[in-house]
Design an enzyme around this catalytic site. Structure first.
Site, PDB file in Angstrom:
ATOM      1  N   ASN A 136       0.822  -1.219   0.000  1.00  0.00           N
ATOM      2  CA  ASN A 136       0.000   0.000   0.000  1.00  0.00           C
ATOM      3  C   ASN A 136       0.859   1.273   0.000  1.00  0.00           C
ATOM      4  O   ASN A 136       0.353   2.365   0.242  1.00  0.00           O
ATOM      5  CB  ASN A 136      -0.952   0.012   1.211  1.00  0.00           C
ATOM      6  CG  ASN A 136      -0.216   0.114   2.541  1.00  0.00           C
ATOM      7  OD1 ASN A 136       1.019   0.131   2.582  1.00  0.00           O
ATOM      8  ND2 ASN A 136      -0.967   0.183   3.636  1.00  0.00           N
ATOM      9  N   GLU A 143       1.738   4.472   7.299  1.00  0.00           N
ATOM     10  CA  GLU A 143       0.634   4.062   6.440  1.00  0.00           C
ATOM     11  C   GLU A 143       0.135   5.252   5.607  1.00  0.00           C
ATOM     12  O   GLU A 143       0.465   6.399   5.900  1.00  0.00           O
ATOM     13  CB  GLU A 143      -0.514   3.526   7.320  1.00  0.00           C
ATOM     14  CG  GLU A 143      -0.136   2.316   8.167  1.00  0.00           C
ATOM     15  CD  GLU A 143       0.024   1.022   7.351  1.00  0.00           C
ATOM     16  OE1 GLU A 143       0.289   1.094   6.131  1.00  0.00           O
ATOM     17  OE2 GLU A 143      -0.117  -0.061   7.949  1.00  0.00           O
TER      18      GLU A 143
END
Ligand code: GLP
Length: 263
Positions: A136, A143
């Site tokens: 991702n 993140e």
């Protein structure tokens, strides 16, 4: 950013290891940033080969890990304390006292994060940071939507990351921690050199976004576009979505001698 495309994962590790080896040869007490995950394992294997051959000595090198799970016993085989000890400290012969991992079991986590930042500063900063990239686009455990100004802090793991890492926890998602401590993107960008490795088709989208996509916290790896000395080393599968792949191949094939670091 230098993008290097080479055929196999093993060669990716060898070329990245050559960069790290040069730093350690030039500075016996270098500070290296180490990453977990499967991607850097070929780097550590190649560095271990050089150590075993008597070409390299890590006994005065200091190391800082990128991240650690929160709520996992340090002795757990998947804690990054354990992984770094097994894959890096013992194989390369670093002194355990010179190897640092964020303390995910600290009673006061924000304090542990601030202390970690201070420890890196006190060591004079990181000379070369090894990185992998999540599917991702995360680096460390930053993140998507992580701030480019972020420092070491607590993060909630993305569902995709927990699912990807379940393979390290007997494929049992329940066992994968939900939180972590991670160096921030600004912490990582402070390192003097960055070397990121990625292999396999599963990383192709993340690599393309990181190298050729717009700078965006949706792909934290794009932070590397802001660094003056970042090298991205990928195999053909991970490179398969790069628009300028032929240009990178040509550039690497024609590097002037002074820019080469392979040995
Ligand atoms: C992990 C780590 C990252 C790593 C990434 C990719 O969870 N926190 O540092 O780069 O995810 O891991 P892998 O190399 O196993 O694909």
């Amino acid at each position: 950013m230098q993008v290097v495309i080479i055929p196999t994962a093993e060669q990716v590790g060898r070329v990245a290891a050559a960069k790290v080896a040069k730093v350690v040869r030039d500075k016996a007490d270098a500070v290296i940033g180490v990453a977990t995950g499967s991607s850097p394992l070929t780097i550590y294997a190649d560095l271990a080969r050089r150590v075993d051959a008597g070409e390299l000595d890590f006994s005065a090198v200091r190391a800082f890990a990128l991240d650690e799970y929160v709520g996992l016993d340090l002795a757990h085989e998947q804690s990054y304390h354990s992984v770094i000890r097994n894959e890096v400290t013992e194989r390369l012969g670093l002194k355990p006292a010179l190897v640092h991992v964020p303390d995910g079991s600290a009673a006061d986590l924000p304090r542990a994060c601030a202390d970690y930042e201070q420890l890196i500063r006190d060591a004079g900063g990181v000379d070369i940071q090894i990185l992998g990239i999540g599917a991702n686009g995360h680096i460390g455990f930053n993140e998507p939507t992580s701030s480019f100004a972020s420092r070491t802090r607590i993060k909630t793991l993305a569902p995709r990351t927990r699912a990807d890492n379940a393979r390290f926890f007997h494929d049992d998602l329940e066992q994968v921690p939900t939180h972590c401590l991670t160096q921030g993107l600004a912490t990582i960008l402070d390192a003097r050199r960055l070397v990121l490795v990625a292999t396999g088709a599963g990383k192709a989208d993340a690599v393309a976004a990181m190298v050729e996509g717009p700078l965006s916290s949706m792909c934290p790896g794009t932070a590397l576009q802001l660094h003056p000395d970042a090298t991205v080393i990928v195999d053909e599968d991970a490179a398969s979505r790069l628009i300028l792949a032929d240009y990178y191949r040509h550039t690497y094939a024609h590097l002037p001698a002074w820019q080469r670091y392979e040995d």
